[in-house]
Design an enzyme around this catalytic site. Structure first.
Site, short mmCIF file in Angstrom:
data_model
loop_
_atom_site.label_atom_id
_atom_site.label_comp_id
_atom_site.label_asym_id
_atom_site.label_seq_id
_atom_site.Cartn_x
_atom_site.Cartn_y
_atom_site.Cartn_z
N GLU A 231 -27.12 4.86 -9.85
CA GLU A 231 -28.53 4.49 -9.81
C GLU A 231 -29.12 4.76 -8.44
OE1 GLU A 231 -28.84 1.21 -13.35
OE2 GLU A 231 -28.19 0.49 -11.41
N CYS B 241 -33.35 4.36 -1.88
CA CYS B 241 -32.10 3.62 -1.79
C CYS B 241 -31.04 4.39 -2.57
CB CYS B 241 -32.32 2.22 -2.37
SG CYS B 241 -30.83 1.22 -2.36
N CYS C 146 -17.53 -0.20 -6.90
CA CYS C 146 -17.19 -0.59 -5.53
C CYS C 146 -15.81 -1.23 -5.55
CB CYS C 146 -18.24 -1.60 -5.02
SG CYS C 146 -18.07 -1.99 -3.27
N CYS D 58 -17.79 -8.64 -3.69
CA CYS D 58 -18.67 -9.69 -3.16
C CYS D 58 -19.18 -10.50 -4.35
CB CYS D 58 -19.82 -9.06 -2.38
SG CYS D 58 -19.20 -8.02 -1.04
N CYS E 21 -22.79 -10.06 -5.92
CA CYS E 21 -23.30 -8.70 -6.13
C CYS E 21 -22.91 -8.16 -7.50
CB CYS E 21 -22.76 -7.77 -5.04
SG CYS E 21 -23.17 -6.03 -5.28
N CYS F 211 -32.12 -5.36 -5.03
CA CYS F 211 -30.83 -5.36 -4.33
C CYS F 211 -29.78 -6.09 -5.15
CB CYS F 211 -30.90 -6.11 -3.02
SG CYS F 211 -32.18 -5.61 -1.93
N1 SAH Z 1 -21.95 -2.05 0.07
C1 SAH Z 1 -22.93 -2.08 1.07
C2 SAH Z 1 -24.26 -1.51 0.65
C3 SAH Z 1 -24.78 -1.86 -0.74
S1 SAH Z 1 -25.40 -3.46 -1.01
C4 SAH Z 1 -23.11 -3.49 1.59
O1 SAH Z 1 -22.55 -4.40 0.99
O2 SAH Z 1 -23.74 -3.66 2.61
C5 SAH Z 1 -27.00 -3.54 -0.25
C6 SAH Z 1 -27.42 -4.97 0.12
O3 SAH Z 1 -27.76 -5.76 -1.04
C7 SAH Z 1 -26.28 -5.73 0.81
O4 SAH Z 1 -26.74 -6.46 1.91
C8 SAH Z 1 -25.83 -6.66 -0.29
O5 SAH Z 1 -25.13 -7.72 0.24
C9 SAH Z 1 -27.14 -7.03 -0.93
N2 SAH Z 1 -26.99 -7.64 -2.26
C10 SAH Z 1 -25.98 -7.45 -3.13
N3 SAH Z 1 -26.18 -8.20 -4.25
C11 SAH Z 1 -27.34 -8.86 -4.07
C12 SAH Z 1 -28.09 -9.76 -4.88
N4 SAH Z 1 -27.68 -10.10 -6.10
N5 SAH Z 1 -29.24 -10.24 -4.39
C13 SAH Z 1 -29.68 -9.86 -3.17
N6 SAH Z 1 -29.02 -9.01 -2.37
C14 SAH Z 1 -27.86 -8.51 -2.80
FE1 SF4 Z 2 -19.71 -3.59 -2.78
FE2 SF4 Z 2 -21.77 -5.13 -3.58
FE3 SF4 Z 2 -20.09 -6.01 -1.70
FE4 SF4 Z 2 -21.80 -4.03 -1.10
S1 SF4 Z 2 -22.34 -6.13 -1.65
S2 SF4 Z 2 -19.61 -4.12 -0.61
S3 SF4 Z 2 -21.83 -2.93 -3.10
S4 SF4 Z 2 -19.55 -5.55 -3.85
#
Ligand code: SAH
Ligand code: SF4
Length: 395
Positions: free
Chosen positions: A115, A128, A135, A139, A142, A370
């Site tokens: 995406e 973006c 991944c 996290c 996420c 995000c």
């Molecule tokens: N993997 C990388 C980049 C992708 S995530 C990283 O983790 O930095 C991009 C941003 O979106 C990151 O700061 C992540 O922590 C945030 N993010 C992920 N899930 C989210 C959610 N459900 N609500 C708000 N931000 C989120």
């Molecule tokens: Fe992977 Fe989501 Fe963690 Fe970024 S925030 S490292 S995309 S699991």
């Protein structure tokens, strides 16, 4: 390095030769492009010039058909077309949000999908982009983290997302037309699916192409790479890419960060802060963006705000703190902090002398915000599983 949480760096690449035997020129560095031209019959003496010409056609003008490369001899164009292709990810669906945000689902080799989100704002347009399908990290807040890593994207697929968006925005310049100063696509953030620093070389090569002055020519200050904290690659990012850095910080104690951003078990807050402290100088950039997702009752107390400032001050890191209201997704184990809580948190940071913008949620109606990204097929698969579970179907 702690042995607690072994996190492997899966480098799964796909061959550059496409099924029909043709070589894709997209995503090659200038040196690689030159080599591949020579290997396939371009005389060495001409190679440098041909590389420059073809490069400009691909990245400056957005041309995909060798026949349109009018400053090359007809026979040479035909020869190129026999061996090479100029291929970018294919758009499967495009959704446009009420607020103008566009979400593209793109198909890449192997039938996988990624995406890409375009966010128009008054003074800029941000794309973006994704660096992996899925991944390896998990996290807990996420949505992408609930999808296993399928594979790393190639450099072609990464810079191809930018080219795809320029196609859709109809932003390739027309030969002879004056240069447009106000670009629709003016910024790139590596904040889509995946951890860019677990796909370092491909991300680097793709961003180098995006920055190249004889092509897409985006300034390195308009590219932001977001990482969850792959500490050993942070110094390399400063040296080899030199773009802006955002860090998914999200928690102020190791105890909480271990849960929210599990890579913290491998490189903890202190190790991370040390790596961040040297980034601005090495990359010659002004400040680092600390991303902080606001989770109700988990990481959003006044004490957290004070601890966050403390960490940044202790290491003397030039920083801006970007507060992200949590975007919910089906089955998410957290709730978004209240607006009052977010404002109070932002205020503490602001009083301490740091910018603390609250990220505006964009494209929520199309699940483009995000952390909501996840390919449609994966979503469909999940929901089928859920349906089966609810119906008590045994596998
Ligand atoms: N993997 C990388 C980049 C992708 S995530 C990283 O983790 O930095 C991009 C941003 O979106 C990151 O700061 C992540 O922590 C945030 N993010 C992920 N899930 C989210 C959610 N459900 N609500 C708000 N931000 C989120
Ligand atoms: Fe992977 Fe989501 Fe963690 Fe970024 S925030 S490292 S995309 S699991």
């Amino acid at each position: 390095m702690s042995p607690k949480a072994p996190i492997t760096q899966d480098v799964l690449t796909i061959p550059r030769k496409l099924p029909e035997g043709k070589i894709n020129l997209v995503g090659l560095t200038r040196d690689q492009l030159r080599d591949v031209l020579i290997e396939n019959g371009t005389p060495e003496k001409q190679a440098k010039m041909r590389t420059g010409q073809i490069w400009q056609w691909i990245y400056q003008w957005g041309v995909r058909d060798f026949a349109e490369m009018t400053n090359l001899a007809k026979a040479y164009r035909a020869q190129l077309a026999e061996t090479f292709v100029i291929e970018i990810p294919e758009v499967v669906t495009r959704q446009v949000s009420e607020d103008g945000t566009r979400k593209y689902l793109c198909r890449i080799a192997g039938g996988h999908e990624v995406e890409v989100v375009y966010i128009p704002e008054e003074d800029r347009g941000t794309l973006c982009i994704s660096s992996q399908v899925g991944c390896t990290l998990t996290c807990s807040f996420c949505h992408t983290g609930t999808q296993k890593l399928v594979r790393n994207l190639t450099a072609a697929e990464i810079v191809g997302q930018v080219m795809m968006a320029r196609d859709d925005l109809e932003e390739w310049p027309v030969p002879g037309a004056p240069k447009d100063e106000t670009r629709l696509l003016s910024n790139i953030v590596l904040m889509g699916m995946g951890e860019p620093l677990y796909n370092f070389e491909n991300v680097r090569d793709a961003m180098k192409i995006a920055m190249d002055p004889e092509g897409i020519s985006l300034s390195r200050r308009r590219i932001t790479l977001s990482t969850s904290g792959v500490v050993p690659e942070i110094a390399r990012t400063a040296e080899e890419i030199g773009c802006l850095l955002a860090i998914s910080f999200h928690a102020t104690t190791n105890e909480t960060r271990d849960v929210l951003v599990p890579i913290n078990k491998r490189w903890n807050i202190e190790e991370l802060l040390q790596a961040l402290a040297s980034y601005p100088k090495v990359s010659n950039s002004e400040r680092i963006t600390f991303e902080y997702v606001m989770l109700d009752g988990v990481n959003d107390s006044d004490e957290d705000a004070h601890r966050l400032i403390d960490h940044i001050k202790r290491h003397n890191i030039p920083a801006k703190i970007n507060l992200i209201p949590f975007n919910e997704w089906p089955g998410a184990p957290y709730k978004r902090s209240s607006n009052n809580r977010i404002r109070a948190f932002a205020n503490i940071i602001y009083q301490a002398g740091y910018a603390s913008p609250i990220r505006k949620t964009r494209g929520e109606d199309i699940m483009a915000a995000c952390g909501q990204l996840k390919s449609a097929t994966e979503r469909a698969r999940k929901s089928r599983k859920q349906i089966e579970a609810e119906a008590g179907v045994q596998n």
